[in-house]
Design an enzyme around this catalytic site. Structure first.
Site, short mmCIF file in Angstrom:
data_model
loop_
_atom_site.label_atom_id
_atom_site.label_comp_id
_atom_site.label_asym_id
_atom_site.label_seq_id
_atom_site.Cartn_x
_atom_site.Cartn_y
_atom_site.Cartn_z
CG ASP A 252 -5.21 5.64 -1.00
OD1 ASP A 252 -5.08 5.99 -1.97
OD2 ASP A 252 -4.88 4.69 -0.55
CE LYS B 126 -10.65 7.46 -4.95
NZ LYS B 126 -10.07 8.29 -4.04
CG ASP C 127 -11.22 3.29 -2.95
OD1 ASP C 127 -10.79 2.06 -3.20
OD2 ASP C 127 -11.53 3.83 -1.84
CD1 TRP D 37 -3.22 1.64 0.58
CD2 TRP D 37 -0.88 2.74 2.09
NE1 TRP D 37 -3.33 2.94 1.00
CE2 TRP D 37 -2.38 3.52 1.68
CE3 TRP D 37 -0.60 2.57 3.28
CZ2 TRP D 37 -2.50 4.66 2.34
CZ3 TRP D 37 -0.41 4.00 4.00
CH2 TRP D 37 -1.47 4.99 3.78
C1 GLA Z 1 -9.19 4.53 -0.63
C2 GLA Z 1 -8.68 4.87 -1.65
C3 GLA Z 1 -8.70 6.85 -0.99
C4 GLA Z 1 -9.98 6.92 -0.14
C5 GLA Z 1 -9.94 6.35 0.52
C6 GLA Z 1 -12.11 6.78 0.87
O1 GLA Z 1 -8.15 4.26 0.50
O2 GLA Z 1 -7.51 4.83 -1.62
O3 GLA Z 1 -8.30 7.62 -1.99
O4 GLA Z 1 -11.03 7.12 -1.24
O5 GLA Z 1 -10.11 4.91 0.36
O6 GLA Z 1 -12.06 5.71 2.34
#
Ligand code: GLA
Length: 739
Positions: free
Chosen positions: A546, A474, A476, A197
């Protein structure tokens, strides 16, 4: 004809513009053997490469030394249990519990198209041909249909396989690799992408050694840790020259990739679905379609390989109309507010952002249910009007009134134990009945192999999208799959869950983009854990990581760009100290680095330093000026910070070579050294070019120290000098144009 069959010699030859792939059949029973893959050659019959005369076994003549043959003959689809010990592509267990399989050629056909793969993402396009070779093990009643496709304009070869149960009883597929081929090891390095990560897709390169090496994911997603990609680069192959083979899996779930070096210094390379967490019950009369692997070969080094994949994915994989459109510059509120926002805060950000030319506000996690931190409410896709007072439409209309588009975040595949959805349907989470499942980020995964759950998810997502003018999603996915248990599946099909889950995700995203064809979809998975070609089939861009730190991003984006076009990499300018690593870099440099992706912002524009805010319109101008060159151009890697630990440099060059953009990032300033000499790449040797530097202070181009005009060959061979910059983390953008 890119694909030919030579009946007398029993040879298939596939040609792409610069490569050839040759397959041969032995005499009866006919094994399907791999003869050659490499640079394009004129002759088809190079079957001497099989070295069959060195093997004392000829299928039709004697049986005594078949074992030696099985362990040396280069099989196109190696099977388990009859003496090929170099790795198995297809492993099948019969009801009696045996795992012995031997495939013989039955028939073949050459199609003037590339058929779709049912339920799976895959490359597509006109001017394609496909070779299908049907093989069979009569004893088990199992057939394998090997499929090879080529496009007229690409040096990639797409391989996949379909397994058919022609027997009377079910069989169990334990491993179905889509591609396998054997080659002599003339000294290859294995290149893979590894990570974590916030540190995805770092490049690793090691010599191939004897025995097995490989990589896999059994996490239910392609993963942060390993990428479904392997390259084999000849020793000394670099960015500009040398043989490189690539294998890339168009799939978003568990995978295996392996290489085996045997006692004869031969390599067997393979990729596909298998390993832990996979066992598929194939009923009598049923078939199983495996996803495709994209093979590439080039003598133009790693850069050559990158450009083949980039072009293939832009022309033959991504379907979104946004591929060819400028993406709106977005501002996302995640790093700006995390869960602490309401509509006023969002509107304040949007208002300030709109003044600088930012074109879309994306509302991230926290707008639904009782979601005020990451412990609750996933699954409760109802707007939380305690935060979004007046409702979503009012907010979206307010954002639209500022001249901006609106986008929204979902994590549709998940369920929080503390959610109304879970309280109503505790059995919807993937789990073993009666056993407390492992939580990840305090959440469980919905069992998307079940139609009623997919229907709920789609109904909720579309209800939100229909309620306001939402132009971007988006999507996720923030945890890996564990506790693999599905209420939907009988005991002997539980091993199908991981793959059925991925098929469920694909079905949902297919439905979404069909219902909302104008929607800009960005996939995401805890940053970039599901950045793979499978997801690109549905979304033209994927959140890369991230980690938005400009320096860490150099390495993440270098590894990602090894295979993916820059237009696919979600990249934002964020605030400092950076939220992932605490580093402080100049706002200007953050802009240069984000320009190598989709370009956007992830910060509270109402609270950043004044000087940074003032720079945003200049960065916006930069994006508008150069984005097409970045998104559609050919990518050339000049220098790698991951390798030299000092600086990073890459270029994109317009297809007609009339224009190029060079990005140089000085990560570490050095005392008492000469200015860096950079040799450009990808220009036309005969064209003359001039160089301008983009000035982020003014948002305009200005003269560079190297004045005058130079031929492309001079710039590529003699090179240019990079002006000295003072301090760490400094960046420079040079625009090279034909005169
Ligand atoms: C993940 C995504 C982030 C954000 C968070 C929200 O980590 O990669 O960009 O959207 O979730 O919880």
């Amino acid at each position: 004809m890119p694909i030919s069959y030579f009946d007398k010699q029993k040879i298939f030859k596939l040609d792409t513009p610069h490569t050839s792939y040759i397959i041969g059949l032995t005499d009866k029973p006919a094994f399907v053997g791999h003869i050659y893959y490499g640079a394009r050659i004129s002759d088809a019959d190079v079957s001497y490469l099989l070295r069959t005369e060195e093997m004392p076994y000829v299928p039709s003549q004697n049986d005594r030394d078949k074992l030696l043959f099985m362990d040396t003959y280069p099989m196109e689809l190696p099977t388990h249990g009859t003496g090929d010990f170099r790795g198995t592509a297809l492993k099948v267990r019969t009801e009696a519990g045996h795992e012995v399989l031997e495939l013989h050629y039955v028939s073949h056909e050459i199609l003037e198209e590339k058929p779709k793969l049912k339920g799976l993402p895959a490359t597509w396009g006109k001017e394609a041909q496909t070779l299908k070779i049907l093989t069979e093990d009569k004893y088990c009643g199992v057939q394998a249909e090997l499929s090879y496709s080529v496009f007229a304009d690409s040096d990639a070869i797409m391989r996949s396989v379909r397994i058919l149960n022609t027997g009377k009883a079910p069989v169990y597929l334990e491993q179905v690799y889509s591609a396998s081929f054997d080659m002599d090891d003339t000294g290859f390095d294995l290149i893979t992408l590894h990570g974590a990560w916030a540190r995805e897709r770092h490049i690793s390169r090691n010599a191939v050694n004897y025995g097995f090496q490989g990589l896999s994911s059994c996490r239910g997603e392609s993963s942060h840790q390993h990428h479904p990609f392997m390259a084999f680069a000849a020793k000394g192959a670099d960015q500009t020259k040398g043989e490189v083979y690539g294998l890339h899996f168009v799939y978003s779930g568990n995978f295996c990739g392996s290489v085996y070096k045997n006692q004869f210094d031969q390599l067997r390379v393979m990729m596909g679905i298998g390993g832990e967490n996979f066992c598929w019950k194939l009923e009598a009369g049923a078939d199983f379609q495996a996803p495709e692997v994209v093979l590439t070969y080039t003598v133009e080094g790693l850069g050559g390989m990158s450009r083949i994949y980039h072009d293939l994915y832009r022309q033959h994989l991504i379907r979104s109309p946004y591929l060819k459109k400028k993406r709106p510059i977005l501002i996302n509120n995640w790093e700006a507010t995390y869960f602490d926002f309401d509509e006023k805060k969002l509107l304040a950000i949007a208002k300030e952002a709109s003044k600088s030319g930012i074109e879309m506000l994306v509302m991230d996690d926290g707008w639904f249910g009782e979601r005020n931190d990451d412990t609750t409410a996933l699954g409760d896709w109802f707007v939380n009007e305690k935060k979004i007072h007046g409702g979503l439409k009012k907010l979206v209309d307010g954002v639209n009134a500022l001249g901006m588009k609106f986008g929204i975040w979902f994590e549709p595949e998940m369920i929080s134990p503390d959610s109304d959805l879970y309280r109503a349907h505790p059995d919807w989470a993937i789990a073993v009945p009666g056993r407390r499942a492992v939580r990840g980020r305090d959440q469980y995964v919905l069992d998307l192999s079940r139609k009623e759950i997919r229907d709920y998810v789609f109904e909720r997502v579309s209800a939100i999208l229909d309620s306001a003018n939402i132009e971007y999603v988006k999507w996720d996915m923030n945890r890996q799959l564990t506790d693999l248990g599905s209420l939907n599946l009988p005991a002997d099909q539980q091993g199908e869950l991981s793959h059925r889950y991925v098929l469920g995700v694909y079905e949902l995203q297919e439905k979404l983009i069909r219902r909302y064809p104008k929607l800009l979809l960005e996939n995401c998975s805890g940053g970039g854990a599901r950045f793979d070609p499978g997801m690109l089939y549905y979304s033209p861009q994927i959140w890369c990581s991230d980690d938005t730190d400009a320096i860490e991003r150099l390495m993440i984006q270098e590894g990602t760009a090894l295979i993916y076009p820059l237009s696919t990499m979600g990249a934002h300018v964020s605030d400092c100290p950076n939220h992932a690593v605490g580093r402080v870099t100049p706002f200007e440099t953050r802009g240069y680095v984000a320009l190598a992706g989709t370009f956007g912002y992830e910060l509270d524009v109402t609270r950043i330093p004044e000087a940074d805010r003032e720079m945003i319109p200049k960065q916006v101008a930069m994006y508008h000026k150069y984005h097409n060159l970045v998104a559609d151009g050919d990518y050339y890697r000049i220098a790698s910070y991951a390798e030299n630990h000092i600086y990073d440099c890459y270029m994109t060059v317009k297809k007609d070579k009339s224009e190029a953009l060079l990005t140089f990032i000085q990560v570490m300033a050095q005392p008492q050294v000469h200015t860096k000499k950079i040799r450009l790449q990808g220009l036309d040797p005969e064209k003359r070019y001039k160089i301008k530097r983009f000035n982020m202070e003014t948002g305009k181009e200005e003269a560079y120290s190297l004045k005058g005009t130079y031929h492309g060959d001079t710039l590529m061979q003699a090179g240019i000098l990079i002006d000295k910059m003072w301090g760490d983390f400094k960046g420079m953008l040079l625009h090279i144009t034909e005169v």
